[in-house]
Write a protein that holds these residues in place. Sequence first.
Motif: not given
Length: 121
Positions: A15-41
């Motif tokens: 939930d924290t990561i989702r919140f950070y993503e909503r406010i632009g603090l982290v960014a992940g991409r969506r995979l074709p199956n809808g899952y979030r994918d974040f870079p290791p850094e």
Amino acid sequence: MRIGELAAQAGTTRDTIRFYERIGLVAGRRLPNGYRDFPPETVAWLHYVRTAQTLGFSLAEIARHGEELSEAPDAAQALSALLEEKIRVIDARMAELAVLRADLRERVGSGCPLRAAGLEG
């Protein structure tokens, strides 16, 4: 890396990561199956975020400074400058609080503690 693995490695919740993503603090991409994918850094970035919060930085400050730090030629020097500025802000706030404390202390035990200091009536 998927959100569950990121949360486990960063010591936070999904939930924290989702919140950070909503406010632009982290960014992940969506995979074709809808899952979030974040870079290791992102793990190191989330550790930085938690440490910065512990040191009194707001999420807005962290986001703003993150951009500054990523563009700085010397990130360690830029971070030291940010910490020095935070110390100045804290010192100013401590001075304000000392004045407030003195005013409160002066009013303790007075006949009318909410009357402006120095006014008789």
